[in-house]
Design an enzyme around this catalytic site. Structure first.
Site, PDB file in Angstrom:
ATOM      1  N   GLU A  31     -16.413   6.256   3.771  1.00  0.00           N
ATOM      2  CA  GLU A  31     -15.401   5.888   4.753  1.00  0.00           C
ATOM      3  C   GLU A  31     -15.635   6.636   6.059  1.00  0.00           C
ATOM      4  O   GLU A  31     -16.170   7.738   6.087  1.00  0.00           O
ATOM      5  CB  GLU A  31     -14.007   6.222   4.201  1.00  0.00           C
TER       6      GLU A  31
ATOM      7  N   ARG B 289       0.838  -1.205   0.000  1.00  0.00           N
ATOM      8  CA  ARG B 289       0.000   0.000   0.000  1.00  0.00           C
ATOM      9  C   ARG B 289       0.873   1.255   0.000  1.00  0.00           C
ATOM     10  O   ARG B 289       0.549   2.252  -0.677  1.00  0.00           O
ATOM     11  CB  ARG B 289      -0.948  -0.006   1.193  1.00  0.00           C
TER      12      ARG B 289
ATOM     13  N   LYS C 242      -2.599   6.768   1.248  1.00  0.00           N
ATOM     14  CA  LYS C 242      -2.506   7.113   2.669  1.00  0.00           C
ATOM     15  C   LYS C 242      -1.545   8.291   2.824  1.00  0.00           C
ATOM     16  O   LYS C 242      -0.353   8.138   3.095  1.00  0.00           O
ATOM     17  CB  LYS C 242      -2.039   5.900   3.487  1.00  0.00           C
TER      18      LYS C 242
END
Length: 340
Positions: free
Chosen positions: A220, A81, A184
């Protein structure tokens, strides 16, 4: 070394531990690597991480098992990720072997701070990748720092596996369509500070964001992914290109399907169809699973399973996930990496 910490009452806050890992990227390759006791990053005032947000981070945990050993949960997924985020921000990728080796070194060096088995605590690791160097133009940095530091933590949301209430936010968006929502990066979290503050002032645990294009679908939670259990026993999570792909969420999807025999679905979760869910929760590395008791949307307050009791499927998933993480249940191949 004797460490005096109230393991049973750890919060989720920074603690300066003795060691962290530090590596530099310069001249097209990763160079200096190793542990350091210096907790301060020394960077130029013109670093792109400070001005243009060219930075990314991760979060993973180390777990103390019943026999006293220490293990990591799916660190390869965190590495992948971070690599995807790095590509989105034109940063050099941290190779998976370097990422895992660095994580293991930090855990080993700070082993005295890994909470004991049964305390509910874990050692939280924060990998960080930032663009540094002398660069004031709006373009990628020429140099980068990769570091991992750690701290013992308890539950992210107060109360642990206890239902809490969340605020569905219409006025603010977490990320833009085709933006950096799936990466992220710090900017996504900076955007969530004000709505999160408003939610906390109203005594909600966090914000649930809707899709930025139509404001009709749940995307989210401010610091975690959303999931719901339908009344016909289907595990559902929202699907969107602007959702951060949670490693915990995909682990729960696998466990729900392969261990509990449930149907699973990544699909639209329309905010006006919440009655289809018998249970709901937020999930992520920090949160693990936080059951959602109820949600406030405008003048309407919707309760899922209960505001005080954990739903049975949520409980089973939590027991399975944490059982694997703490070594009580054998997980799928490759999920656990032993530290010692």
């Amino acid at each position: 070394m004797t460490v005096t910490i109230d393991w049973e009452n750890l919060g989720f806050s920074y603690m300066k531990l003795p060691f962290r890992y530090l590596a530099h990227w310069k001249d097209g390759q990763w160079q200096e690597q190793g542990l350091t006791e210096d907790a301060t990053l020394h960077i130029s005032e013109s670093s792109p991480a400070l001005h243009y947000g060219q930075q990314a981070f991760e979060g993973l945990k180390a777990y103390r098992t019943k026999n006293g050993s220490i293990q990591l949960f799916r660190p390869d997924q965190n590495a992948e990720r971070l690599q995807r985020t790095a590509r989105r921000l034109l940063m050099p990728e941290v190779p998976t072997d370097l990422f895992i080796r660095a994580a293991k070194e930090v855990v080993k060096a700070n082993a005295d701070y890994v909470p004991p088995y049964g305390s509910g605590g874990t050692l939280y690791l924060r990998p960080l990748l930032i663009g540094v160097g002398e660069n004031i133009g709006v373009h990628p940095a020429d140099e980068y720092i990769f570091t991992i530091f750690a701290m013992p933590v308890g539950n992210y949301f107060k109360g642990g596996l206890t239902p809490t209430n969340f605020l569905i936010q219409d006025e603010y968006d977490r990320a833009a369509p085709n933006g950096t929502g799936a990466a992220k990066v710090g900017g996504n979290y900076a955007a969530s500070l004000l709505p999160g503050h408003i939610a906390h002032e109203r005594n909600f645990s966090d914000v649930i964001y809707l899709d930025p294009a139509t404001h009709t679908k749940i995307e989210e939670v401010g610091s975690a992914n959303f999931f719901g259990i339908t009344r016909d026993n289907v595990f559902v999570t929202p699907i969107s290109p602007s959702i951060l792909p949670s490693i915990t969420k995909y682990s729960l999807l696998y466990l729900a399907e392969h261990e509990l025999g449930m149907d699973v679905l990544e699909g639209d979760v329309f905010v006006d169809q919440l009655d289809r869910f018998a249970e709901a929760g937020a999930c992520g590395t920090a949160a693990v699973i936080s059951p959602i008791g109820g949600v406030q949307h405008g003048d309407d307050f919707h309760v899922f399973y209960s505001e005080t009791e954990v739903g049975p499927v949520t409980q089973k998933l939590y027991d399975l996930l944490t059982g694997i993480q703490f070594g009580d249940i054998e997980g799928p191949e490759g999920w656990i990496v032993k530290v010692d």
